[in-house]
Every structure is written in structure tokens, then in C-alpha cells.
Write an enzyme that holds these catalytic residues in place. Structure first.
Site, PDB file in Angstrom:
ATOM      1  N   SER A  38      -3.164   0.946 -11.158  1.00  0.00           N
ATOM      2  CA  SER A  38      -4.108   0.537 -12.201  1.00  0.00           C
ATOM      3  C   SER A  38      -3.337   0.227 -13.492  1.00  0.00           C
ATOM      4  O   SER A  38      -2.302   0.843 -13.755  1.00  0.00           O
ATOM      5  CB  SER A  38      -5.065   1.716 -12.419  1.00  0.00           C
ATOM      6  N   PRO A  39      -3.833  -0.698 -14.297  1.00  0.00           N
ATOM      7  CA  PRO A  39      -3.129  -1.015 -15.550  1.00  0.00           C
ATOM      8  C   PRO A  39      -2.991   0.226 -16.446  1.00  0.00           C
ATOM      9  O   PRO A  39      -3.944   0.978 -16.611  1.00  0.00           O
ATOM     10  CB  PRO A  39      -4.036  -2.043 -16.222  1.00  0.00           C
ATOM     11  N   ALA A  74      -2.382  -3.727 -19.961  1.00  0.00           N
ATOM     12  CA  ALA A  74      -3.144  -4.802 -20.596  1.00  0.00           C
ATOM     13  C   ALA A  74      -2.241  -5.613 -21.516  1.00  0.00           C
ATOM     14  O   ALA A  74      -1.505  -5.055 -22.338  1.00  0.00           O
ATOM     15  CB  ALA A  74      -4.286  -4.184 -21.403  1.00  0.00           C
ATOM     16  N   GLN A 116      -2.722  -7.837 -16.362  1.00  0.00           N
ATOM     17  CA  GLN A 116      -4.059  -7.703 -16.944  1.00  0.00           C
ATOM     18  C   GLN A 116      -4.122  -8.369 -18.317  1.00  0.00           C
ATOM     19  O   GLN A 116      -3.184  -8.239 -19.117  1.00  0.00           O
ATOM     20  CB  GLN A 116      -4.432  -6.225 -17.082  1.00  0.00           C
ATOM     21  N   TYR A 203     -13.589  -2.493 -25.056  1.00  0.00           N
ATOM     22  CA  TYR A 203     -12.825  -3.560 -25.693  1.00  0.00           C
ATOM     23  C   TYR A 203     -13.718  -4.801 -25.854  1.00  0.00           C
ATOM     24  O   TYR A 203     -14.919  -4.751 -25.575  1.00  0.00           O
ATOM     25  CB  TYR A 203     -11.541  -3.826 -24.903  1.00  0.00           C
ATOM     26  N   ARG A 251     -12.287  -6.213 -14.478  1.00  0.00           N
ATOM     27  CA  ARG A 251     -12.596  -4.790 -14.687  1.00  0.00           C
ATOM     28  C   ARG A 251     -13.843  -4.638 -15.546  1.00  0.00           C
ATOM     29  O   ARG A 251     -13.926  -5.219 -16.645  1.00  0.00           O
ATOM     30  CB  ARG A 251     -11.402  -4.081 -15.336  1.00  0.00           C
ATOM     31  N   LEU A 325      -9.739   9.251 -10.978  1.00  0.00           N
ATOM     32  CA  LEU A 325      -9.512  10.549 -10.342  1.00  0.00           C
ATOM     33  C   LEU A 325      -9.522  10.467  -8.819  1.00  0.00           C
ATOM     34  O   LEU A 325     -10.205  11.240  -8.162  1.00  0.00           O
ATOM     35  CB  LEU A 325     -10.543  11.568 -10.844  1.00  0.00           C
ATOM     36  N   ARG A 348      -3.183   7.904 -13.358  1.00  0.00           N
ATOM     37  CA  ARG A 348      -2.455   9.117 -13.741  1.00  0.00           C
ATOM     38  C   ARG A 348      -1.745   9.779 -12.563  1.00  0.00           C
ATOM     39  O   ARG A 348      -0.676  10.356 -12.730  1.00  0.00           O
ATOM     40  CB  ARG A 348      -3.415  10.097 -14.428  1.00  0.00           C
TER      41      ARG A 348
HETATM   42  C1  LIG Z   1      -1.528   5.998 -19.803  1.00  0.00           C
HETATM   43  C2  LIG Z   1      -2.768   5.213 -19.471  1.00  0.00           C
HETATM   44  C3  LIG Z   1      -2.899   3.911 -19.944  1.00  0.00           C
HETATM   45  C4  LIG Z   1      -4.015   3.140 -19.583  1.00  0.00           C
HETATM   46  N1  LIG Z   1      -4.059   1.815 -19.957  1.00  0.00           N
HETATM   47  C5  LIG Z   1      -4.996   1.010 -19.423  1.00  0.00           C
HETATM   48  C6  LIG Z   1      -4.919  -0.400 -19.573  1.00  0.00           C
HETATM   49  O1  LIG Z   1      -3.971  -0.946 -20.147  1.00  0.00           O
HETATM   50  N2  LIG Z   1      -5.914  -1.145 -19.026  1.00  0.00           N
HETATM   51  C7  LIG Z   1      -6.953  -0.578 -18.327  1.00  0.00           C
HETATM   52  O2  LIG Z   1      -7.814  -1.309 -17.827  1.00  0.00           O
HETATM   53  N3  LIG Z   1      -7.030   0.754 -18.161  1.00  0.00           N
HETATM   54  C8  LIG Z   1      -6.070   1.544 -18.645  1.00  0.00           C
HETATM   55  N4  LIG Z   1      -6.091   2.889 -18.380  1.00  0.00           N
HETATM   56  C9  LIG Z   1      -7.119   3.419 -17.467  1.00  0.00           C
HETATM   57  C10 LIG Z   1      -6.569   3.475 -16.038  1.00  0.00           C
HETATM   58  O3  LIG Z   1      -6.231   2.179 -15.560  1.00  0.00           O
HETATM   59  C11 LIG Z   1      -7.572   4.138 -15.071  1.00  0.00           C
HETATM   60  O4  LIG Z   1      -8.723   3.349 -15.007  1.00  0.00           O
HETATM   61  C12 LIG Z   1      -7.937   5.543 -15.508  1.00  0.00           C
HETATM   62  O5  LIG Z   1      -6.786   6.270 -15.900  1.00  0.00           O
HETATM   63  C13 LIG Z   1      -8.630   6.333 -14.389  1.00  0.00           C
HETATM   64  O6  LIG Z   1      -7.803   6.425 -13.255  1.00  0.00           O
HETATM   65  P1  LIG Z   1      -6.941   7.773 -12.937  1.00  0.00           P
HETATM   66  O7  LIG Z   1      -7.924   8.900 -12.848  1.00  0.00           O
HETATM   67  O8  LIG Z   1      -6.273   7.464 -11.618  1.00  0.00           O
HETATM   68  O9  LIG Z   1      -5.977   7.985 -14.043  1.00  0.00           O
HETATM   69  C14 LIG Z   1      -5.025   3.700 -18.778  1.00  0.00           C
HETATM   70  C15 LIG Z   1      -4.917   5.014 -18.368  1.00  0.00           C
HETATM   71  C16 LIG Z   1      -3.788   5.765 -18.681  1.00  0.00           C
HETATM   72  C17 LIG Z   1      -3.682   7.184 -18.161  1.00  0.00           C
END
Ligand SMILES: Cc1cc2nc3c(=O)[nH]c(=O)nc-3n(C[C@H](O)[C@H](O)[C@H](O)COP(=O)(O)O)c2cc1C
Length: 392
Positions: A38-39, A74, A116, A203, A251, A325, A348
Site C-alpha cells: 500500500s502507498p 503518494a 500513486q 485529501y 483509492r 490491519l 504497516r
Molecule cells: C507510514 C504510512 C504512510 C502512509 N501513506 C499513505 C499514502 O501515501 N497514501 C495512501 O493512500 N495511504 C497512505 N497510508 C495508509 C496505508 O496505505 C494503509 O491504507 C493504512 O496504513 C492501513 O493499512 P495497514 O493496517 O496495513 O497499515 C500510509 C500509512 C502509513 C503507516
């Protein structure tokens, strides 16, 4: 063509593979398995919006980890659309040139390289999370981080005490739609093979969708059709610049989870419209619009957003990506097997364990001999597995 190492992501017999490790073709791109990075913004660019050694090694490492598709963080379509001074961008050709190296290295490791696009809108001009995540102010300017004017659909700040956005004129809206299209054009030239349009997390695009942040009375506001217009204009403009054989993910925050906000029913309507405009995968996230209830503070269960992906997929027939998650291989495999989603995105968990996809293959019995690992690692690990007792 790029010289790749042996593709570590595709194992021999995909017919016998667990569903998480079956390939999926979207347009002309075959994603070797269903796991997507994921981004994730790193807040580590050097003011010029260009990736540096950190971004390069971060993304290469994640591609080595075995995901089928790796998205960059992003990339802002214009300087005003960054969230912080340290974000990456794609508003000029120097940024495009620097991103070529990133795309090449992801592909060389056997993953599909994705990027992204974002405009941060009213959530622009903020401090990095670890500096407080407030709107930039005089103290930040004194240490060299000048605030800039933020924009949005209406003069409603994203959070209490944050900068009030300047409502966008129709001309400015058209300019930003075009900036998304130009960003897509540059990313195609940089060699990326999948695109993700960030329409979530409060955003700019999301702030046009939600009735809580969009109070406009012109054709970009009002009823659902008006509030969707900006998101759909961007989909059309990007699709016309992005090569027809390459996929686009979009997204969405499937719910605002706030009284009077954007709903899952709205998401289903929007997804159909996006599908009709050539969007291939709806990337199902949620929330992020209003008074802060962020990732950093909210308590949720495993796969809490999977029901959104499941509903969008069932009601629209469009492919979906589930995110949020997702931590265990068994759960990730089960949601693909049960047809609840097409792709599984992890963020994460990949920071915690960059080799998560390779570990998942091992755990699901798909790669007992470490053949999906790069030879330089797998040769040793297979021998260790035969000779060393398991760690208790
Ligand atoms: C360090 C970090 C940076 C993130 N930056 C972006 C981003 O640039 N673009 C985006 O769509 N979501 C961003 N997110 C959200 C993640 O892509 C993801 O949707 C969110 O962390 C939930 O997934 P997870 O539980 O596997 O962490 C970010 C999350 C984290 C932890």
C-alpha cells in the site's frame, strides 16, 4: 526490456497455489500474486519532491519482499498539493527522471511497479507526523518550513485550528484535473505499470465527495452527482493520458463514519461511475475526513475494511483491493479464497516485516524450499531449515 533477477514472486505451479499466490491479470498486466504494498509516505524528500536513496532502498526492499505489486507513496501533482515539505511530487520532468530509477528497480525485483497520485487539498501545509501534525505556522517558518496557501472545495478547515482552505474556482479545478493527467503521463514515461489515484483520507478528491467538506453551490457541489464530478473528471482525464493497456486503481474512503457524511451506498454509486470511466480496481479504505481519528489512534480489528471491498465487488462487479490491519497469511488468503476481494494491500505490516509476502508463502505451505526468495537468501535459508531445530 529490463533485466530482472529470476522472478522471485511467481512460483512454479500456480494451479496448486493458495489463492493469495495466484496471479491476476488486469488489462495487459499480470500481477504475479495478490499482495500489494500500500502507498506509504515517508516524509523524507529533500524539498525538491524527488526520491532519494531512502525512497530507493525502502521500495526496493519491499519489492524484494515478494509482493506482486509495489506502490510508491503518494506523489503530489503540484507543489501546493503536497502535505509536507518533505513529500514526493510528479509535477516536473526532473521528478519523473528520478522516479524512473525507482520503477526500474521495483520491476527488476519481479514486482509490478505502481505509483500513486495525490493532491492534499485542505490537508496540505502540515508538519510531519512526528513534528506534531498541525498546520505549519510561524514557528515552523522560523526553522525553514514556510506554510503555504491550502485549497479545498469550501472554506472549511480539515481539523480544528488547521488552515482554512481557499475555495477553488472553476479554472483552478480544471488546472488541478489537468495536473493529475500530466502526472499520469509522466509516470507512464517513468516506466510505472499501475496507477493509484488517491481519492481517500480527507485529501482533495475526498473533500469534494463528502457533504461535510463540500458546501459548494455550483456544479461541483450539491447533490451526489455534483460532489462526484471532480473525482470523475480526474478519472476521465487520467484515463485519457494513462496507456490503455495499463491498470488504474482508485483509492476511496468508503465511509466517513461521521453523522451526515459519505456512506457505503455513495461509494457503490461512485464505483460504478468510475468503472464506466475505465477505472479497473477500487481500493477500499475509509475515514480520514474530519476531526482526527487517524490510524495512529483508532482501535480496529483485523481486516476491518474488508466488508467495504466485499460489498463494492459484489454490487459492481469491479475488482477491489482490501486494506487495513491485514496481518496474518491465513486471513489474507481466506479473503481472496472467499471472493471478498481481488487484492490484499498491506502497509504497516510490511514496515514491521518487509519480507511478509515471502513469509506468507512459507506459512501457507506454498514455498517450503525458499525458492521464491532471491537465491542469495533462499539457498542459505533452505539449508538452515533442514539443519537447525525450530526456534521455540
Ligand atoms: C507510514 C504510512 C504512510 C502512509 N501513506 C499513505 C499514502 O501515501 N497514501 C495512501 O493512500 N495511504 C497512505 N497510508 C495508509 C496505508 O496505505 C494503509 O491504507 C493504512 O496504513 C492501513 O493499512 P495497514 O493496517 O496495513 O497499515 C500510509 C500509512 C502509513 C503507516
Amino acid at each position: 526490456m529490463l533485466a530482472t533477477t529470476s522472478n522471485p514472486h511467481t512460483l512454479q505451479d500456480s494451479a496448486a497455489a493458495p489463492p493469495l499466490f495466484t496471479p491476476l491479470r488486469v488489462r495487459s498486466i499480470e500481477v504475479p500474486n495478490r499482495i500489494v504494498i500500500s502507498p506509504m509516505q515517508q516524509y523524507r524528500a529533500d524539498r525538491d519532491g524527488k526520491p532519494n536513496h531512502w525512497h530507493q532502498s525502502h521500495l526496493t526492499k519491499l519489492a524484494v519482499g515478494g509482493a506482486g505489486l509495489v506502490f510508491t507513496e503518494a506523489l503530489a501533482v503540484e507543489a501546493q498539493g503536497r502535505a509536507t515539505h518533505s513529500d514526493l511530487g510528479i509535477w516536473n520532468d526532473e521528478q519523473m527522471e528520478a522516479l524512473k530509477v525507482v520503477a526500474e528497480e521495483i520491476a527488476r525485483q519481479g514486482a509490478v511497479a505502481g505509483a500513486q497520485l495525490i493532491h492534499a487539498g485542505r490537508k496540505a501545509s502540515v508538519q510531519k507526523p512526528w513534528d506534531g501534525y498541525q498546520s505549519l505556522g510561524p514557528a515552523d517558518a522560523a526553522r525553514g518550513e514556510e506554510p503555504w496557501t491550502v485549497v479545498g472545495p469550501s472554506a472549511v478547515p480539515a481539523n480544528p485550528g488547521w488552515a482554512t482552505p481557499e475555495p477553488l474556482t472553476r479554472d483552478a479545478i480544471r488546472r488541478i484535473v489537468d495536473a493529475f493527467a500530466q502526472g499520469a503521463r509522466r509516470l507512464a514515461r517513468a516506466g510505472f505499470q499501475a496507477l493509484n489515484i488517491h481519492g481517500a483520507h480527507g485529501y482533495l478528491i475526498h473533500s469534494f465527495l463528502s457533504p461535510l467538506s463540500n458546501l459548494r453551490e455550483d456544479e461541483y457541489g450539491g447533490d451526489l452527482a455534483g460532489r462526484m464530478r471532480f473525482a470523475l473528471d480526474i478519472a476521465e482525464a487520467v484515463r485519457s493520458e494513462w496507456p490503455a493497456h495499463l491498470p488504474i486503481f482508485y483509492r476511496l474512503s468508503c465511509i466517513d463514519d461521521l453523522p451526515g457524511g459519505w456512506t457505503l451506498e455513495d461509494t457503490v454509486v461512485l464505483s460504478r461511475e468510475l468503472g464506466a470511466r475505465g477505472i479497473d480496481v477500487i481500493d477500499c479504505s475509509s475515514r480520514g475526513l474530519g476531526p482526527r481519528g487517524t490510524l495512529a489512534t483508532a482501535t480496529q480489528g483485523e481486516g476491518f475494511q474488508v466488508p467495504f471491498a466485499e460489498r463494492v465487488r459484489a454490487e459492481t462487479g469491479i475488482k477491489t483491493m482490501a486494506v487495513g490491519l491485514i496481518r496474518s497469511a491465513g486471513f489474507a488468503n481466506s479473503i481472496v479464497r472467499e471472493g471478498r476481494t481481488d487484492f490484499v494491500a498491506i502497509a504497516r505490516e510490511a514496515l514491521f516485516n518487509p519480507h511478509w509476502p515471502l513469509h506468507a508463502a512459507l506459512e501457507l505451505g506454498h514455498d517450503p524450499k525458499f525458492t521464491a526468495w532471491p537465491d542469495s537468501y533462499g539457498w542459505w535459508l533452505a539449508r538452515r531449515a533442514r539443519t537447525a531445530p525450530p526456534v521455540q
